[in-house]
Every structure is written in structure tokens, then in C-alpha cells.
Enzyme design. Structure first.
Site, short mmCIF file in Angstrom:
data_model
loop_
_atom_site.label_atom_id
_atom_site.label_comp_id
_atom_site.label_asym_id
_atom_site.label_seq_id
_atom_site.Cartn_x
_atom_site.Cartn_y
_atom_site.Cartn_z
N VAL A 140 42.09 5.14 21.79
CA VAL A 140 40.77 5.76 21.69
C VAL A 140 40.24 5.65 20.17
CG1 VAL A 140 41.26 8.25 21.22
CG2 VAL A 140 39.49 7.70 22.73
N HIS A 193 50.57 3.37 16.34
CA HIS A 193 49.50 2.49 16.96
C HIS A 193 49.59 0.99 16.54
CE1 HIS A 193 46.53 5.56 18.90
NE2 HIS A 193 47.15 6.22 17.97
N HIS A 214 54.14 9.39 18.30
CA HIS A 214 53.89 9.41 20.08
C HIS A 214 54.67 8.06 20.64
CE1 HIS A 214 50.20 7.19 19.58
NE2 HIS A 214 49.57 8.25 19.27
N ASP A 246 54.24 15.57 28.59
CA ASP A 246 52.99 16.12 29.73
C ASP A 246 53.08 15.43 31.01
OD1 ASP A 246 52.10 13.62 28.99
OD2 ASP A 246 49.88 14.40 28.42
N GLY A 247 54.03 14.33 31.00
CA GLY A 247 53.97 13.50 32.23
C GLY A 247 52.85 12.47 32.56
N VAL A 248 51.89 12.52 31.82
CA VAL A 248 50.89 11.56 31.87
C VAL A 248 51.08 10.52 30.96
CG1 VAL A 248 48.41 11.42 31.26
CG2 VAL A 248 49.35 13.45 32.52
N ASP A 271 49.66 16.23 20.84
CA ASP A 271 48.79 15.26 20.64
C ASP A 271 47.31 15.64 21.37
OD1 ASP A 271 47.22 13.09 19.55
OD2 ASP A 271 48.04 11.76 21.33
#
Length: 381
Positions: A140, A193, A214, A246-248, A271
Site C-alpha cells: 500500500v 518490502h 511481516h 490474522d488468517g488474512v 501490522d
């Protein structure tokens, strides 16, 4: 003030204690002793059989409680984030400031210094995530601001290493070559990133990077038996890494595999952005000039790019236990002890031990946080 926390299940560094008490004197844990040995007349707080652990430490938090540090860069924003965190047992965090112009980064550093002069053992210094990233793995982050560092900015960041705890840099961005300078200034360098090859990422770790941002997200994957990418380099190196549970952001199966490989170098991070801990009626907000939408716990921009998480540390621990099958005691360590070690503060935070700062969390067997202790001060939710 001196008091004792009693009638609780205490998760110390490696033990689970019952019928013990934690004595707090001022801001320090004075002792962890059998409850039967408490001195007569000491003030007590009955925790009613609930879990007591060191407060959680979130090493990557962009915002929460309806506010974003990038868009509302102020001491007040950090204070709102801290108060929101306490509701989910997180007593310390790294406010994360993402890709922006130099003047904005300098402002964030100034605000961080003001906050640290006012509060201790809560926000633990700034995490600057970008702008020294990879365009291909920008997520993002706004591409027009992604760049190499200038000599002037490098000097500024090093001069303020006492308030900058961590920097995320892509392994292939030339800025990574300044890693020894950043490390000498007291800044932890994290690879993230990044679209680098395995070899380039490993070289970044050899230069002194000791963390990865992450894991799996916004980094080149293991794409074949020959192409290992940044993910392969992280798994093949003795570095710490944050992971979003978070499973996402990633499949729970990946978390399970990562845990087997990384062991005590895997740290739970959120995050999270403004949606975490915010009222349920919040449907969208602004993040670095973009409108971010919230739906069913997922945060995304107009291009459907994941824009951060809406999870808390307590919810992350619950997911780690229930979906990844990590024992509760270990999921707790992934949320306090290992993050404290990763940023070199485990001598004062991260576990329930005599002589450490009394930053603690109390939660029920169903993961409801009922209170916290920060610098020795008890606060009920």
C-alpha cells in the site's frame, strides 16, 4: 506503592505457576513467591484465577483506535494508540511510520522524541518502514515516494538513533549498504518490502540486518526448488521475523511451518491500522492519502491491495493457539519475550521476573483482557 497480584495463573519466562503471587513495588516486579508466603497486611488484587503474563509487545503498529500515526503525527495519536492497546493486553509497541517525504519522517522522529520524554516503557521508539523499499513489493506504500536514501537523510537518521528503534529496508535498495552505519547508531535493520533474490537477501543479513518485516507479505517467495527469494533467506538465516496471524495476510499452515523452522525467532506482530480496537461502525479511513475500506476484518484499498490488519495482539495469540496449534505459553512468548529480545530490551521487559519493569497483562481463558499493569500501575479494563 507496593501490592501483590494474587489468585492467578502466572506465565513466567518458561514456567506456569499456580498459587504464586507477583509483588510489585513502585514500577518494578519485586518478587514472584508462593502466595502462602505473602507478608501480612500487604495490599492485594485478586485476579480471580485468570492468566497473568508480561504485557504484549507489538513491533509493528501503524495505528489503532481510529487513528493512524502517518496521517495524525502527534503525541496525542501515540497516546490514543497506547490506551487502545491496553484493552488487548499490549503494554508496549513500536509506532510504525511508512513511506513518506523526508520532512514527514523528520516530523515523526521529532514527535517520537517528545513522546519518549513524556512516557517510558510504552511506545519503545520509532519503526520507519520505508521509503527505502522495492517498487515491485510496495504493497500500500505510495510508489512516488519510494527512493534511495540521501547522505543528508542517512546522517539525520543515524543522529536520531536513540529514538529510532527499527528501519525496514528492501535488500536490493542501495540504502541497505548503510546497514553498518544504522546498526552502529543503535537502529535495528529489518529486511522487508523486498523483491530480492535469496542471495541478495542473505547478503543484507551479512551486512547486519537482524530482522525481517511481516514474513511472506511483500517479499519474494520460495517460487521453486531453485528460486528461494527473501522468504527462503529469512527461513535459512538466524534472524528474527515478525508474522501476522490474522488468517488474512497468510495461511495458518505457513505460520505452522515457519514456527517449526524459526522457533524463538518468530514474533507475533499485528501490522494493524486504524480499524484495530476502533468502534464497529468505522467502515473506512485515510492512510497516506488513500481511502482504506474495512470489511469482515479485512483492510484494503481501491485496488484491493491489503493495507494492514485490524487484529489485536490478544486476538493474534488466540489464533495462534486455536488455528496454528501453538501452546498458549509459547504463543505468549512470541508476543512478549521474543519481541523484547529482538529489539534488545529483554533485560527490562518481556517476562514476569524479579527486577523487571512491571508491564503486565491479565486475561481470561477465553482471551478477554480484564486489566493491565504499566510501570507498576494497575488498570482494570
Amino acid at each position: 506503592m507496593k501490592y501483590a497480584l494474587i489468585n492467578c495463573v502466572i506465565y513466567t519466562k518458561y514456567d506456569v505457576l499456580r498459587d504464586f503471587a507477583v509483588i510489585i513495588n513502585g514500577e518494578i516486579i519485586e518478587a514472584v513467591i508462593p502466595q502462602a508466603e505473602l507478608e501480612t497486611g500487604i495490599k492485594t488484587i485478586d485476579l480471580q484465577g485468570n492468566n497473568l503474563t508480561a504485557g504484549f509487545i507489538d513491533l509493528q503498529l501503524n495505528g489503532c483506535g481510529g487513528v493512524m500515526f502517518n496521517d495524525q503525527t502527534s503525541v496525542e495519536t501515540l497516546e490514543i494508540m497506547q490506551e487502545t492497546n491496553l484493552k488487548s493486553g499490549c503494554t508496549s509497541f513500536l509506532p510504525t511510520f511508512i513511506t513518506a517525504p523526508d520532512e514527514n519522517i523528520k516530523s515523526a522522529v521529532k514527535i517520537m522524541r517528545e513522546y519518549l520524554n513524556k512516557h517510558k516503557n510504552q511506545a519503545l521508539g520509532l519503526h520507519i518502514e520505508g521509503p527505502y523499499l522495492s517498487i515491485e513489493k510496495k504493497g500500500v506504500h505510495r510508489p512516488e515516494y519510494i527512493r534511495e536514501i540521501t547522505p543528508e537523510m542517512k546522517d539525520f537518521l543515524c543522529e536520531n538513533g536513540d529514538v529510532i528503534t527499527k528501519m525496514t529496508i528492501a535488500a536490493e535498495n542501495p540504502t541497505i549498504n548503510y546497514t553498518p552505519d544504522f546498526v552502529k547508531a543503535g537502529i535495528i535493520v529489518s529486511v522487508g518490502h523486498s523483491n530480492a533474490t535469496y542471495e541478495v537477501a542473505k547478503a543484507a543479513f551479512h551486512k547486519g540486518a537482524t530482522f525481517a518485516t511481516h514474513l511472506h507479505n511483500a517479499m519474494s517467495p520460495i517460487s521453486s526448488g531453485r528460486e528461494m527469494g527473501v522468504v527462503g533467506a529469512v527461513l535459512d538465516s538466524d534472524v528474527y521475523t515478525g508474522i501476522i496471524v490474522d488468517g488474512v495476510h497468510i495461511n495458518y499452515g505457513n505460520v505452522r511451518i515457519d514456527k517449526k523452522i524459526k522457533g524463538d525467532k518468530l514474533c507475533i506482530v499485528t501490522d494493524s491500522i486504524a480499524a484495530a480496537g476502533a468502534p464497529p461502525e468505522l467502515e473506512s479511513f485515510t492512510f497516506v492519502g488513500k481511502t482504506i475500506y474495512i470489511k469482515e476484518g479485512r483492510c484494503y484499498d481501491a485496488n484491493d491491495t491489503i493495507a494492514g490488519a485490524s487484529i489485536t495482539m490478544m486476538e493474534s495469540i488466540k489464533n495462534a493457539v486455536e488455528y496454528v496449534e501453538i501452546p498458549l505459553a509459547e504463543a505468549i512468548r512470541m508476543s512478549n519475550l521474543y519481541p523484547a529480545r529482538a529489539i534488545g530490551i529483554d533485560d527490562r521487559l518481556g517476562s514476569v521476573e524479579k527486577g523487571k519493569i512491571a508491564n503486565l497483562a491479565v486475561f481470561t481463558p477465553n482471551y478477554q483482557v480484564i486489566g493491565t499493569v504499566v510501570n507498576g500501575k494497575w488498570k482494570e479494563n
